[in-house]
Design a protein around this motif. Structure first.
Motif, PDB file in Angstrom:
ATOM      1  N   VAL A  34      18.442  43.460   8.627  1.00 28.96           N
ATOM      2  CA  VAL A  34      17.942  44.246   7.487  1.00 28.96           C
ATOM      3  C   VAL A  34      16.430  44.080   7.351  1.00 28.96           C
ATOM      4  O   VAL A  34      15.703  45.030   7.062  1.00 28.96           O
ATOM      5  N   TYR A  84      25.036  47.331   1.653  1.00 29.81           N
ATOM      6  CA  TYR A  84      24.368  46.032   1.690  1.00 29.81           C
ATOM      7  C   TYR A  84      24.821  45.155   0.523  1.00 29.81           C
ATOM      8  O   TYR A  84      25.162  43.976   0.701  1.00 29.81           O
ATOM      9  N   TYR A 109      23.084  39.901  10.346  1.00 32.42           N
ATOM     10  CA  TYR A 109      22.989  41.172   9.621  1.00 32.42           C
ATOM     11  C   TYR A 109      21.831  41.125   8.620  1.00 32.42           C
ATOM     12  O   TYR A 109      21.027  42.063   8.537  1.00 32.42           O
TER      13      TYR A 109
END
Length: 257
Positions: A130, A110, A126
């Motif tokens: 998360v 990340y 993305y």
């Protein structure tokens, strides 16, 4: 005060990811310059990532309310649980457990994505994923379900660790360092918003969420009807059995008479 007030479509804030991100970015002043500064920090931040990741998981291990989540089955990993359901208990998970190593790898990816990815819709999705993957919503059922209070606390700690580490970097001049610190600070607020959007709905649901809520309600109603039918059948069976027994006993009694 600005000469022209910008109109914001309230519903789109809850139904259009790009629109929401653009609004919050503009409001807090996160610009393309910030994105470039974050990319510029890659060579230094990459070296800080292991220390940052270790600090985060050391902090998570200090509280049963956060550590207990790692005692549950994770997406991509099955963990044998010994904790009682409903309680805070992660004592069977150590900092060296496979699940913690796995989660450290995910956090490392990340942070590395943050300093290398292009700021496009794909990366935005993305960042949104998360946030979504940690929550319980009608659109997602997974084993990772973390209450928002812990997510918010983690972001506060993560930002303090990262900003503190950046403040000590001597490779940059003062203006560059201040700019990079500001960029990261604003980014963490943006990411936190992409968590909170799944917890704080403000009574606005997308069409998909409305359909999912309706489907979930119907499923519960169907399950209740199935249970009532089973109970009715069971009661009927018990009644028939009782009637049969009474009839048999009565017949024997009459026969004796």
């Amino acid at each position: 005060m600005s000469a022209k007030r910008m109109h914001i479509d309230r519903d789109r804030l809850y139904t259009d990811l790009q629109y929401r991100f653009d609004y919050v970015s503009q409001f807090i002043g996160f610009t393309e310059v910030d994105q470039e500064l974050i990319h510029r920090s890659a060579s230094v931040v990459s070296g800080l990532v292991p220390t940052i990741v270790d600090a985060v998981y050391d902090r998570l291990s200090n509280y049963d309310a956060t550590w207990s989540h790692f005692a549950q089955d994770q997406d991509g990993m099955q963990i044998k649980q010994t904790a009682e359901r409903g309680g805070y208990n992660g004592s069977q998970v150590s900092i060296e457990s496979e699940v913690i190593k796995f989660r450290k790898v995910m956090l490392t990816k990340y942070l590395k994505k943050l300093v290398t990815s292009e700021w496009n819709l794909s990366y935005l999705k993305y960042l949104d994923w998360v946030g979504h993957i940690h929550t319980t919503t009608p659109l997602k059922r997974s084993n990772i379900n973390v209450e928002y209070i812990h997510c918010n606390a983690l972001f506060g700690y993560l930002s303090s660790v990262v900003l503190g580490a950046l403040a000590k970097v001597t490779e940059w001049d003062a203006d560059t360092r201040d700019g990079i610190i500001g960029a990261y600070n604003r980014f963490f607020w943006l990411q936190n918003d992409l968590f909170s959007r799944y917890y704080v709905k403000d009574q606005v649901l997308t069409d998909k969420e409305k359909a999912a809520v309706a489907a979930e309600k119907k499923e519960k109603e169907d399950e209740m009807r199935r249970r009532l039918r089973m109970e009715s059948m069971l009661n009927a069976a018990v009644g028939l059995a009782a009637g049969s027994i009474l009839a048999t006993v009565g017949f024997k009694y009459l026969a004796r008479g």
